[in-house]
Scaffold this active site. Structure first.
Site, PDB file in Angstrom:
ATOM      1  N   ASP A  69      19.994  41.055  34.718  1.00 28.03           N
ATOM      2  CA  ASP A  69      19.506  42.244  34.023  1.00 28.03           C
ATOM      3  C   ASP A  69      18.016  42.218  33.692  1.00 28.03           C
ATOM      4  O   ASP A  69      17.279  43.153  34.031  1.00 28.03           O
ATOM      5  CB  ASP A  69      20.343  42.445  32.741  1.00 28.03           C
ATOM      6  CG  ASP A  69      19.972  43.709  31.966  1.00 28.03           C
ATOM      7  OD1 ASP A  69      19.290  44.574  32.549  1.00 28.03           O
ATOM      8  OD2 ASP A  69      20.371  43.833  30.797  1.00 28.03           O
ATOM      9  N   THR A 135      36.156  36.842  30.241  1.00 26.01           N
ATOM     10  CA  THR A 135      34.744  36.483  30.092  1.00 26.01           C
ATOM     11  C   THR A 135      33.916  37.663  29.588  1.00 26.01           C
ATOM     12  O   THR A 135      32.993  37.504  28.812  1.00 26.01           O
ATOM     13  CB  THR A 135      34.176  35.993  31.432  1.00 26.01           C
ATOM     14  OG1 THR A 135      34.953  34.884  31.871  1.00 26.01           O
ATOM     15  CG2 THR A 135      32.742  35.565  31.301  1.00 26.01           C
ATOM     16  N   CYS A 431      67.819  44.374  54.833  1.00 25.05           N
ATOM     17  CA  CYS A 431      67.696  43.184  53.990  1.00 25.05           C
ATOM     18  C   CYS A 431      68.158  41.941  54.743  1.00 25.05           C
ATOM     19  O   CYS A 431      67.614  40.845  54.553  1.00 25.05           O
ATOM     20  CB  CYS A 431      68.508  43.356  52.709  1.00 25.05           C
ATOM     21  SG  CYS A 431      67.959  44.751  51.698  1.00 25.05           S
TER      22      CYS A 431
END
Length: 522
Positions: A69, A135, A431
């Protein structure tokens, strides 16, 4: 810039008694290849001091330092680059302030973000969050492992690198890497990690484990891409026969979390083929069962054991055990779609098997529709291309059942034309295919992991760990047995067909498979 193990710092996560610079140096010693300093709660002077101290350490290990930043901090310490979020300074403005050659990275959560990053000419993107993370507070939806591939594909033809971030740790790293590959084969350039290293009392070993995992995966990915198996009909048939013998010799355990409608007949089909079934659903059993040689089938026709499905799949992946996923009726409800996505983002399937409606729902295709557990419509215009692309996308073998069965590993497509219409008239015939596929994949896995085995025959070499042959074998076993059952004089309808089908699976001989199998390699 090597972004393979990209460490994003988090001083607030340091364990008691661990100093920041001590932790950072140990991480660098463990193999961190890039460091981003993220200080969201520090004032300018404190951030500047931390950045200067961090740069000295990074220079010692010849690792680039990136500032999150704060362009002013990056300029002040002459960092190697800056990382910008979607609400930070726009890239085109940052470029007017930064010297030539300073790296710019951008956080991306969706395709619009990626396209803008490409337009702005950034050096790398951070894709995330891939998993849930504590976080930082997430302002964008979790992408999931399977969502990364399409974003990577947008980078084709560019020089922009990509790292994944968000919840990546030693438990999720391999799933992240394997699943985060585009259909065109574009893979991640690295993984960005925060808490796994920052919160560790032993950051050097934490970093080393992650770096080793990344390098091992990249090596395996490169080897896989360089090795193209060429199949022919006879080779496939012989491989299937080889697996049938292995199943009957080794009696593998087939753990099945399946729907209540088919539990009994699936267990009987497993026994008939020569394997051993266990229909366990308690989450407390999942770890122990994953350690027994065999395979895992997850069929969510009646979704009542999602937590056990998640655990079982994770443990099967850890044990490198075949995992067959049967997303029964996935297109019927939003809950089923959401559940299937959650499962497939959590663990890696070896084989995904479904009818056209189910596979279309997984692929978000409107070409075929689902009606409950069935498919409606005329079918895919190009089923071979569809199943190949789905296998590429999901990074596994895909099996699409129907009057014609289609199987692909993302490269080879095999068309199978065995079976009888009456097979679709009994409950759970699809199945049963999943059960048979899991059983044959277990056979392939047993050959691959048997200690001290000789090279064996050419067909044995081919089928070791080969999930494509395992999937084909499972489909052929059931459809060939169905043909034999339908031809019996004591079969008069669906009620007498089912027990005859189990009988024919039990009696199935190699020569029957070889003579009847209708296999076409496309």
């Amino acid at each position: 810039m090597d972004l393979s193990l990209y460490f994003v710092t988090g001083r607030e996560l340091l364990p008691p008694g661990k100093e920041y610079l001590e932790s950072l140096e140990e991480a660098l010693q463990g193999g961190v290849t890039a460091v981003q300093i993220r200080e969201k709660n520090s004032d300018t002077l404190e951030f500047l001091q931390i950045a200067r101290q961090s740069k000295i350490l990074c220079m010692k290990y010849n690792v680039p330092l990136i500032i999150n930043d704060r362009i002013d901090i990056a300029l002040a310490i002459q960092a190697n680059g800056v990382h910008l979020g979607q609400t930070d300074m726009p890239v085109h403005v940052a470029k007017t302030l930064l010297p030539t050659g300073m790296v710019i990275g951008v956080s991306c959560n969706n395709m619009d973000h990626v396209r803008k990053a490409i337009e702005d000419g950034v050096d790398y993107i951070g894709i995330g969050a891939v998993w849930g993370t504590t976080t930082k507070e997430l302002t964008n939806p979790i992408i999931g492992v399977r969502g990364v591939g399409s974003l990577l594909q947008a980078l084709d033809g560019t020089f922009i690198k990509a790292v994944a971030i968000g919840g990546i740790n030693s438990s999720t790293v391999l799933r992240t890497l394997h699943g985060s590959v585009s259909p065109s084969g574009h893979r991640l350039d690295g993984i960005a990690v925060v808490s796994q290293i920052a919160a560790s009392a032993t950051p050097r070993s934490a970093a080393q484990r992650l770096k080793d995992s990344f390098e091992a995966w990249v090596h395996g990915f490169d080897v896989q891409n360089q090795t193209v198996q060429v199949y022919d009909v006879e080779t496939i048939k012989n491989g299937v026969v080889e697996l049938l013998q292995v199943i009957r010799d080794k009696n593998p355990l087939i753990h099945q979390i399946t729907n209540v409608v088919v539990t009994n007949q699936s267990a009987n089909a497993t026994l008939a083929l020569g394997a051993s079934p266990i229909m366990a659903t308690a989450s407390e059993e999942m770890h122990d069962l994953s350690r027994i040689p065999g395979a895992l089938l997850i069929n969510f026709g009646t979704i009542t054991d999602k937590d056990s499905m998640i655990l079982a799949g994770k443990y099967a992946n850890e044990a490198q055990k075949p995992l067959v996923f049967d997303p029964v009726g996935v297109g019927a409800t939003q809950f089923r779609k959401t559940t299937a996505s959650e499962l497939l983002n959590t663990w890696q399937a070896s084989v995904i098997k479904g009818n056209p409606g189910e596979m279309a729902a997984l692929a978000n295709s409107k070409e075929v529709q689902a009606k409950g557990v069935d498919s409606v419509g005329s079918g895919f215009a190009d089923p071979a291309s569809f199943i190949r692309e789905l296998a590429k996308k999901e990074r596994c073998v895909a099996v699409m059942t129907g009057p014609t069965d289609w199987v692909s590993d993302g490269t080879t497509v095999v068309k199978l034309d065995n079976g009888r219409k009456i097979l679709g008239d009994i409950t759970g015939s699809g199945c049963l295919v999943g059960t048979c596929v899991a059983t044959f994949c277990a056979g392939a896995s047993l050959l691959a992991t048997a200690p001290g085995t000789n090279p064996g025959t050419e067909s044995e070499k081919l089928v070791r760990g080969n999930m494509l042959i395992g999937a084909i074998g499972g489909v052929l076993a059931l459809t060939v047995a169905a043909e034999c059952a339908a031809e019996r004089s004591d079969v008069h309808g669906s009620g007498t067909f089912l027990p005859a089908l189990i009988d024919e699976l039990y009696k199935l001989k190699p020569e029957t498979l070889l003579s009847r199998a209708k296999v076409h390699v496309l």
